[in-house]
Design a protein around this motif. Structure first.
Motif, short mmCIF file in Angstrom:
data_model
loop_
_atom_site.label_atom_id
_atom_site.label_comp_id
_atom_site.label_asym_id
_atom_site.label_seq_id
_atom_site.Cartn_x
_atom_site.Cartn_y
_atom_site.Cartn_z
N GLY A 1 37.06 43.31 33.93
CA GLY A 1 38.58 42.32 32.98
C GLY A 1 39.57 42.96 34.14
N GLY A 2 39.72 44.10 35.06
CA GLY A 2 40.66 44.07 36.30
C GLY A 2 40.05 43.36 37.00
N LEU A 3 39.09 42.63 37.40
CA LEU A 3 38.26 42.12 38.38
C LEU A 3 38.83 40.26 37.27
CD1 LEU A 3 34.49 43.11 39.44
CD2 LEU A 3 36.51 43.15 40.24
N GLY A 4 38.90 39.74 36.97
CA GLY A 4 39.64 38.73 36.40
C GLY A 4 40.86 38.81 36.84
N VAL A 5 41.52 40.12 36.81
CA VAL A 5 43.20 39.58 37.09
C VAL A 5 43.17 39.73 38.47
CG1 VAL A 5 45.10 41.12 36.88
CG2 VAL A 5 43.38 41.66 34.96
N ILE A 6 42.33 40.08 39.07
CA ILE A 6 42.37 39.86 40.46
C ILE A 6 42.37 38.47 40.93
CG2 ILE A 6 41.47 40.15 42.79
CD1 ILE A 6 40.62 43.00 41.94
N VAL A 7 41.50 37.63 40.44
CA VAL A 7 40.60 36.59 40.40
C VAL A 7 41.83 35.35 40.43
CG1 VAL A 7 39.38 34.57 40.24
CG2 VAL A 7 38.17 36.95 40.51
N ILE A 8 43.09 35.75 38.46
CA ILE A 8 43.76 35.04 38.26
C ILE A 8 45.14 35.51 39.23
CG2 ILE A 8 45.80 35.17 36.90
CD1 ILE A 8 43.25 35.96 34.22
#
Length: 141
Positions: free
Chosen positions: A20-27
């Motif tokens: 989930g944290g990686l997804g926020v980084i990509v956003i």
């Protein structure tokens, strides 16, 4: 002794939070620049990854609470969890808004995603991830 099922559940919770944290980084990185198509693709990919991670996390965390809480306390445990998690939303909105004003959107989103993912890594090496219903060694009940 912690069984295979408890270890799997703990590892799944941590992996889901990390993803989930990686997804926020990509956003956050989607806003760096480039074509509109690339920005949209990265934002959608980040939202997809974050949603998968948080969906898995939410299901497994609810299962963990149901498994560990005695039946007579399950309502109180669930209400306490929701009070703390949902009660923190306004505080997070204020801190996130101020951070966006001070540091910009990209920096804020990447920092938040990094902190969430790092927190999952830190928890992996703490006794708080014990899911066998016992207190960590050295803790009083």
């Amino acid at each position: 002794m912690v069984g295979k099922e408890e270890r799997f559940l703990a590892q799944t919770l941590l992996l889901a939070e990390f993803i989930g944290g990686l997804g926020v980084i990509v956003i956050g990185l989607a806003n760096i620049g480039g074509s509109a198509a690339l920005t949209l693709t990265m934002a959608l990919l980040g939202m997809f990854v974050h949603s998968i991670g948080m969906g898995v996390y939410n299901v497994h965390s609810m299962s963990t609470r149901q498994r560990l809480a005695p039946p007579e306390y399950l309502g109180r445990v669930t209400a306490s969890y929701r009070l703390l998690s949902h009660g923190a939303i306004p505080l997070g909105a204020i801190v996130g808004g101020l951070s966006m004003d001070l540091f910009g959107g990209v920096t804020t989103m990447v920092a938040i995603g990094t902190l969430v993912s790092l927190w999952a890594v830190v928890l992996r090496f703490t006794p708080f991830m014990r899911l066998d219903g016992t207190a960590p060694t050295g803790a009083s009940a």
